[in-house]
Design a protein around this motif. Sequence first.
Motif, PDB file in Angstrom:
ATOM      1  N   SER A  44       0.689  -1.333   0.009  1.00 58.63           N
ATOM      2  CA  SER A  44       0.107  -0.152  -0.146  1.00 58.63           C
ATOM      3  C   SER A  44       0.631   1.316   0.132  1.00 58.63           C
ATOM      4  O   SER A  44       2.021   1.195   0.284  1.00 58.63           O
ATOM      5  N   GLN A  45       0.177   2.306  -0.320  1.00 50.88           N
ATOM      6  CA  GLN A  45       0.839   3.716   0.017  1.00 50.88           C
ATOM      7  C   GLN A  45       1.022   3.775   1.334  1.00 50.88           C
ATOM      8  O   GLN A  45       0.449   3.030   2.454  1.00 50.88           O
ATOM      9  N   PRO A  46       2.158   4.865   2.024  1.00 47.09           N
ATOM     10  CA  PRO A  46       2.176   5.238   3.378  1.00 47.09           C
ATOM     11  C   PRO A  46       0.883   5.391   4.062  1.00 47.09           C
ATOM     12  O   PRO A  46       0.755   4.879   5.603  1.00 47.09           O
ATOM     13  N   LEU A  71      -8.562  -1.374  -0.152  1.00 45.23           N
ATOM     14  CA  LEU A  71      -8.945  -2.021  -1.453  1.00 45.23           C
ATOM     15  C   LEU A  71      -7.937  -1.745  -2.673  1.00 45.23           C
ATOM     16  O   LEU A  71      -7.854  -2.663  -3.552  1.00 45.23           O
ATOM     17  N   ASP A  72      -7.058  -0.739  -2.459  1.00 52.26           N
ATOM     18  CA  ASP A  72      -6.234  -0.524  -3.632  1.00 52.26           C
ATOM     19  C   ASP A  72      -5.233  -1.652  -3.802  1.00 52.26           C
ATOM     20  O   ASP A  72      -4.305  -1.902  -2.872  1.00 52.26           O
ATOM     21  N   GLY A  73      -5.543  -2.429  -4.819  1.00 56.48           N
ATOM     22  CA  GLY A  73      -4.344  -3.620  -5.034  1.00 56.48           C
ATOM     23  C   GLY A  73      -5.247  -4.732  -4.398  1.00 56.48           C
ATOM     24  O   GLY A  73      -5.319  -6.040  -5.085  1.00 56.48           O
ATOM     25  N   ASP A  83       5.771  -3.890  -4.677  1.00 54.72           N
ATOM     26  CA  ASP A  83       5.914  -2.591  -4.829  1.00 54.72           C
ATOM     27  C   ASP A  83       5.346  -1.822  -5.879  1.00 54.72           C
ATOM     28  O   ASP A  83       5.753  -0.911  -6.641  1.00 54.72           O
ATOM     29  N   GLU A  84       4.096  -2.201  -6.191  1.00 58.99           N
ATOM     30  CA  GLU A  84       3.241  -1.556  -7.509  1.00 58.99           C
ATOM     31  C   GLU A  84       3.076  -0.052  -6.698  1.00 58.99           C
ATOM     32  O   GLU A  84       3.143   0.711  -7.635  1.00 58.99           O
ATOM     33  N   GLU A  85       3.223   0.492  -5.569  1.00 62.74           N
ATOM     34  CA  GLU A  85       3.072   1.940  -5.120  1.00 62.74           C
ATOM     35  C   GLU A  85       4.286   2.374  -5.239  1.00 62.74           C
ATOM     36  O   GLU A  85       4.297   3.750  -4.869  1.00 62.74           O
ATOM     37  N   GLY A  86       5.270   2.057  -5.479  1.00 60.24           N
ATOM     38  CA  GLY A  86       6.549   2.823  -6.043  1.00 60.24           C
ATOM     39  C   GLY A  86       7.393   3.367  -4.867  1.00 60.24           C
ATOM     40  O   GLY A  86       7.780   4.575  -4.807  1.00 60.24           O
ATOM     41  N   GLU A 144     -11.743   1.959  -9.040  1.00 59.90           N
ATOM     42  CA  GLU A 144     -11.414   3.245  -9.969  1.00 59.90           C
ATOM     43  C   GLU A 144     -10.362   4.466  -9.456  1.00 59.90           C
ATOM     44  O   GLU A 144      -9.536   4.694 -10.020  1.00 59.90           O
ATOM     45  N   GLN A 145     -10.538   4.790  -8.157  1.00 55.63           N
ATOM     46  CA  GLN A 145      -9.656   5.599  -7.463  1.00 55.63           C
ATOM     47  C   GLN A 145      -9.983   7.187  -8.029  1.00 55.63           C
ATOM     48  O   GLN A 145      -9.048   7.926  -7.945  1.00 55.63           O
ATOM     49  N   GLY A 146     -10.810   7.333  -8.922  1.00 51.81           N
ATOM     50  CA  GLY A 146     -11.315   8.574  -9.393  1.00 51.81           C
ATOM     51  C   GLY A 146     -12.835   8.779  -9.122  1.00 51.81           C
ATOM     52  O   GLY A 146     -13.536   7.650  -8.901  1.00 51.81           O
ATOM     53  N   SER A 148      -8.938   7.866  -2.940  1.00 54.87           N
ATOM     54  CA  SER A 148      -8.069   6.839  -2.861  1.00 54.87           C
ATOM     55  C   SER A 148      -6.594   7.514  -2.576  1.00 54.87           C
ATOM     56  O   SER A 148      -6.406   8.531  -2.574  1.00 54.87           O
ATOM     57  N   HIS A 149      -5.583   6.576  -2.152  1.00 53.08           N
ATOM     58  CA  HIS A 149      -4.250   6.874  -1.569  1.00 53.08           C
ATOM     59  C   HIS A 149      -4.946   7.704  -0.238  1.00 53.08           C
ATOM     60  O   HIS A 149      -4.038   8.932  -0.133  1.00 53.08           O
ATOM     61  N   ASP A 150      -5.611   7.320   0.777  1.00 57.29           N
ATOM     62  CA  ASP A 150      -6.129   7.999   1.525  1.00 57.29           C
ATOM     63  C   ASP A 150      -6.804   6.899   2.406  1.00 57.29           C
ATOM     64  O   ASP A 150      -7.444   5.968   1.893  1.00 57.29           O
TER      65      ASP A 150
HETATM   66 MN    MN Z   1      -2.131   2.831  -5.431  1.00 56.80          MN
END
Ligand code: MN
Length: 392
Positions: A79-81, A86-88, A113-116, A176-178, A367-369
């Motif tokens: 995940s992101q930090p 749900l993301d992923g 590491d999809e989230e970079g 979707e994340q948007g 998303s990313h939240d």
């Molecule tokens: Mn993501």
Amino acid sequence: MAIDENRFLADLHALREFGAAGVGKGVTRPAYSQADIAARRWLATRMQEAGLQPHFDPVGNLFGLAQEPSLLMGSHSDSQPEGGWLDGALGVIAALEVARASDRPISVVSFQDEEGRFGVTTGSAIWSGGLNLSQADSLTDHAGVTLGAARASMRDLARGFVDPGQFTGFIEMHIEQGPSLDESGDLIGVVTDIVGIRDMVISFEGQQNHAGTTPMHLRRDAFQALSLFNAEINTRFRNVVTPQTVWTIGHVEVHPNASSIVPGRARFSMQWRDSDPDRLLRMEEIIRKTAQDIADRLEMGLAFGPMLGLEPVSMDRALQAKLEVGAQRVAPGKWRSMPSGALHDATNIAKLMPAAMLFVPSIKGISHDFAEDTLEKDLIAGLHALVIAVNG
Ligand code: MN
Ligand code: GLV
Ligand code: MN
């Protein structure tokens, strides 16, 4: 065996327990963190119980392999930090449920590491050959840890890279994340294309000094350089970008980050995304030129980090048609074809085999939240569309 909606939801909630954070259904599970590795070990057990052969590759991508040949399905479980549940994770758990329920052989994957933390969709970029492993090993996260050091923490699990030749295609389900589906009231999106991205670290180096005694005209304040840079690119981009183009300075380090010190260094991430590679290139030229102009004007040192990126890609037409059949059956007239503004592992996998994606709505497009969420009935609708697409 039929889809078991309760088992699917229970597994999604169980995965969220690894790194559960924040309010609501938030998650902090960055790649190679203890929570990420524990989640991958748990997923490997669930894969085994589903009759799949768990296999970790040298970068920590986890596959649950069916007999050959099979369709590959999945996404990522890092995940992101500050991310959502749900993301992923949705794509991985949906794939697991489809593998249990489908008559056809389905393999499952959770890319690393999809989230970079280190690159851009790092694990699938390496597996697909888009990123060279020995070069990738020297990529660093914001704390200066290298990918090589981070992946060493999974060395006891690692075997070789999986041969992609055993897979007939790749399908990734994702939120979707948007805001598009949430606003239109559609239940499902069938992805046509995924945007391209560029990502680079930029540093301005000035002179650290006393904030009380250094006259304004003698300062070489690195934060002032960053601040000017941001204002200037917003102006200089104006004739190049479209309403769909996006750019973000999301990570900033001002050194030494103290109230009474004129900052000597500002190091920041510069990321931009668009569906046109020429536009991405023109934006890069503007970014480099603007940073140089400001460095010259303010007498700053200037450094650019390695340029990371992915090209825009189209999803496979035949797989899209299968997803459209599933979408129309589950949500007649309430689905749409749409591009993805978020990056996905499917971008890389499209180099290796036909690849496609199915979206479900994100409530308020967030998303990313920690607040990221989707109605459980919408998750289930997407899962049914997926299984129809796969079983035909
Ligand atoms: Mn993501
Ligand atoms: C993937 O998480 C992205 O940043 O689009
Ligand atoms: Mn994702």
